[in-house]
Write a protein that holds these residues in place. Structure first.
Motif, PDB file in Angstrom:
ATOM      1  N   LYS A   1       0.892  -1.117  -0.074  1.00 25.11           N
ATOM      2  CA  LYS A   1      -0.184  -0.030  -0.010  1.00 25.11           C
ATOM      3  C   LYS A   1       0.879   1.178   0.115  1.00 25.11           C
ATOM      4  N   PHE A   2       1.940   1.130   0.829  1.00 20.16           N
ATOM      5  CA  PHE A   2       2.738   2.458   0.766  1.00 20.16           C
ATOM      6  C   PHE A   2       4.348   2.030   0.191  1.00 20.16           C
ATOM      7  N   GLY A   3       4.195   1.254  -0.883  1.00 18.05           N
ATOM      8  CA  GLY A   3       5.279   0.981  -1.705  1.00 18.05           C
ATOM      9  C   GLY A   3       5.803   2.205  -2.363  1.00 18.05           C
ATOM     10  N   ASP A   4       5.128   2.951  -3.074  1.00 17.19           N
ATOM     11  CA  ASP A   4       5.817   4.246  -3.689  1.00 17.19           C
ATOM     12  C   ASP A   4       6.591   5.323  -2.595  1.00 17.19           C
ATOM     13  N   ILE A   5       6.151   5.307  -1.411  1.00 15.98           N
ATOM     14  CA  ILE A   5       6.754   6.054  -0.296  1.00 15.98           C
ATOM     15  C   ILE A   5       8.131   5.361   0.107  1.00 15.98           C
TER      16      ILE A   5
ATOM     17  N   VAL B   1       9.888   3.243  -1.520  1.00 18.52           N
ATOM     18  CA  VAL B   1      10.933   3.153  -2.559  1.00 18.52           C
ATOM     19  C   VAL B   1      11.592   4.543  -2.672  1.00 18.52           C
ATOM     20  N   ALA B   2      10.744   5.549  -2.676  1.00 20.99           N
ATOM     21  CA  ALA B   2      11.194   7.183  -2.733  1.00 20.99           C
ATOM     22  C   ALA B   2      12.226   7.394  -1.388  1.00 20.99           C
TER      23      ALA B   2
ATOM     24  N   ILE C   1      10.538  -3.362 -15.090  1.00 17.96           N
ATOM     25  CA  ILE C   1      11.041  -2.369 -14.455  1.00 17.96           C
ATOM     26  C   ILE C   1      12.690  -2.535 -14.182  1.00 17.96           C
TER      27      ILE C   1
ATOM     28  N   SER D   1      15.412   0.601 -14.752  1.00 19.98           N
ATOM     29  CA  SER D   1      15.270   1.349 -13.606  1.00 19.98           C
ATOM     30  C   SER D   1      15.905   0.798 -12.322  1.00 19.98           C
TER      31      SER D   1
END
Length: 676
Positions: free
Chosen positions: A3-7, A9-10, A58, A61
């Motif tokens: 759910k918080f994967g984007d956060i 990774v950032a 992916i 990247s």
């Protein structure tokens, strides 16, 4: 976590950059090095288990991020090695395991690993990525044309064509990204060599000059730590380089790399028998006999087992095929498939095949795509897939257009020639084969390439064979658009506007009118060459008048009046228009002859009166044509529909409009009148 994967990774990427600047303790270095090795193993295993490269899109990247992670760890470990002569347990354990008691042997092993990483795997993967990117980009136009060909021939649907185009684009993007990303791996290998040289030389100097170590002690400590650090970074790099090579050399298949490798490597019993025989021969040529004999026996056993398995599988498949064939014969679907009728077919003789074959420069398939787009803009309908078929029963250069399995038009072209038509302003005659243009029936002349420029200078309209066929097909589609629009097509059109106007569609269907009644109104409009593209306006009119009457003919008249501007623009090109009107007594006669029933209305008029009307109409039409004007009949709204039915038997395609269908800004001039 997902759910918080984007956060996550950032934050991870920012933390990797901070590692370059912020000193870290040895226990954290051990943890990060272990994470680096684990991540590299995961990437390698995923690369082996994917069935096609796009399943790991992916990766380019990810390659950048993992390279940056290793370099940041290299910088942090260098800070610990040169500053504290201690970089943690992981680096020390790697150094002791490889070097043991001999530093020179450890350095040589490390250098060999670096050479394998840099010269073999990385360089090979980089070259394969470059070639794959170039060939993928070069093949894109051919793949796109193949998709269009399959779409036009009906082998795939619009959705499948869209998915295949998207996949082709993703492949090009992926291999283009891999071409650039492979440079990260190469740069990482070079950076690893430079960092190793710096660690050994700088550490040796710092140990002696700053820490007061003996020369042998400094050499042993810093060599051990540097080799350990190099191995800890180069082994993950080697794993990811291997994964890069696997991905760029991986072709799409039905299974993963391991299964495919075993299946293909051990699929030929004959190859295993030959290898077994060679090993037996080698056993008696001075080589150690025991390993050769053991391997030879193992290969022979594998070959025998594999051959037996293949024979059993072939027998089972043969029995299965016989059973399937018998079942297929008994299936009713084999008869049902014969009942399928294609909405539109274009059959052609073998002489026209080059126009369809893109490899021979033919662009007819591309033109069919444009025809469907143009019909959508002009008529507001989605033309069904146009089925192309070659027919040896036709003349070599003949073509036939079928609507729902029935011939409706045909023509014949002269390949490698051009058709010259006189639009009325050309001067002089052309030498060639006189013929008739198939779409509009105009007199024309077949000319060769050398005469084309001359004909154009003389004012002739010159077209090539593909344009002739495309124009003819377009006109046939327009003439039969009402037949091509089915109830299912109407439902799709309504579903399309429902996304933006749900209240309008829900009000009309099914509360006021049924799908069949709406379909009838739309086909009435198409029969008179009126576009139904503005379906919102049509549905608004049906919502207003559908509560007053269910007569689809009357509803069509109401819809036409609401589309007055569109009808005016379609049939009238200037601000002034010359028309033919109806005499008042004729209009009254028509109104009095209308009979109303529960199923609609119809006109019942005396045959002698009908003949008189037809004669008067033809006289006025000929008068119009003699002055070069397109005949246009203007009537009162109540009479328009019924007079159109009378006129159809005399002049099919005649434009009949009512006063309410013409924009008020148009100046109308009557130069003729039809009387009874």
């Amino acid at each position: 976590m997902f759910k918080f994967g984007d956060i996550i990774v950032a934050i991870a990427v920012i933390a990797i950059v901070l590692l370059i600047i912020i000193p870290i303790p040895t226990f954290l270095m051990d943890l990060l090095l272990t994470i680096n090795i684990s991540l590299s193993l995961i990437i390698l295993i995923i690369a082996m288990y994917i069935k096609e490269p796009l399943q790991f899109s992916i990766f380019p990247s990810l390659l950048l991020i993992t390279t940056l992670f290793r370099l940041s760890l290299n910088i942090s470990s260098t800070r610990l090695i040169l500053g504290n002569a201690d970089a943690g347990n992981v680096i020390e354990a790697f150094g002791n395991f490889v070097i043991g008691s001999n530093s020179i042997v450890g350095i040589i092993i490390y250098l060999i690993i670096v050479v394998i990483q840099f010269m073999v795997i990385t360089k090979g993967a980089e070259r394969v990525a470059e070639v794959s990117a170039r060939f993928t980009l070069d093949a894109m136009p051919g793949k796109q044309m193949a998709i269009d060909a399959d779409l036009n021939s009906g082998l795939i649907s619009e959705g499948e064509a869209k998915d295949r185009r998207k996949k082709v684009q993703r492949e090009a993007d992926f291999y283009g990204a891999m071409d650039g990303a492979s440079k990260f791996v190469k740069g990482d290998a070079i950076a690893g060599i430079i960092i190793t040289i710096i660690n050994i030389s700088a550490g040796f100097a710092i140990g002696i000059l700053q820490k007061g170590m003996e020369m042998t002690e400094a050499a042993a400590i810093y060599t051990n730590l540097t080799v350990g650090d190099g191995l800890v970074s180069q082994i993950p790099a080697l794993l990811i380089s291997t994964a890069t090579g696997i991905i760029v050399t991986r072709a799409a298949s039905e299974s993963n790399l391991g299964n495919e490798m075993i299946k293909q490597l051990f699929s030929q019993p004959r190859a295993l028998y030959i290898a077994s025989g060679v090993l037996i021969i080698l056993a008696f040529t001075g080589l150690p006999p025991l390993p050769n004999i053991i391997l030879s026996g193992l290969l022979s056993f594998m070959a025998y087992t594999l051959q037996k398995t293949i024979k059993e599988a072939e027998m089972e498949q043969e029995i299965r095929d016989q059973g399937n064939e018998a079942d297929e014969i008994r299936k009713p679907e084999n008869v049902m498939s014969l009942l399928q009728v294609d909405p539109i077919e274009l059959e052609f003789g073998y002489g026209i095949l080059p126009l369809v074959d893109a490899n021979q420069g033919g662009d007819l398939l591309d033109r069919l795509v444009m025809i469907r787009r143009q019909c959508a803009l002009d008529l507001g309908i989605v033309v069904p897939i146009i089925r192309l078929r070659d027919n040896i029963q036709l003349k070599p250069n003949e073509y036939v257009i079928k609507i729902k399995g029935t011939d409706v038009a045909n023509g014949e072209i002269m390949f490698d020639n051009y058709l010259a038509m006189n639009p009325g302003t050309a001067e002089g005659d052309l030498d060639g084969i006189k013929t008739v243009e198939p779409a509009f029936g105009l007199p024309a002349v077949w000319i060769n390439e050398s005469q084309r420029e001359k004909a154009e200078m003389m004012g002739y309209t010159v077209v090539d064979p593909p344009s002739i066929i495309a124009t003819h097909l377009t006109e046939v589609i327009k003439a039969h658009s009402a037949e091509l629009l089915g109830r299912q097509d109407v439902q799709k059109l309504l579903d399309n506007i429902k996304e933006s106007y749900p209240a309008l569609v829900d009000e009309v269907l099914p509360k006021i009118l049924s799908l069949g009644e709406i379909h009838k109104v739309l086909t009435n409009l198409l029969k008179e060459n009126i576009s139904i593209r503005d379906l919102v306006t049509i549905m608004e009119a049906l919502a207003d008048y559908g509560v007053l009457t269910k007569d689809t003919d009357m509803l069509t008249e109401y819809v036409r009046q609401s589309m007055s501007r569109a009808i005016t623009k379609r049939f009238i090109n200037n601000k002034k228009v010359k028309v033919i009107t109806l005499a008042q007594e004729l209009e009254q006669t028509i109104v009095d002859s209308v009979q109303q029933t529960d199923y609609g209305s119809y006109i019942s008029i005396d045959p002698q009166a009908t003949q008189s009307i037809a004669a008067s109409l033809m006289k006025e039409i000929q008068k119009f044509m003699s002055i070069g004007e397109q005949p246009l009949i203007l009537t009162s709204p109540m009479v328009r529909m019924y007079f159109k039915r009378i006129a159809e038997g005399v002049a099919p395609g005649l434009i009949v409009l009512s006063y309410n269908e013409i924009d008020p800004s148009i100046e109308v001039q009557s130069i003729g009148m039809v009387s009874i």
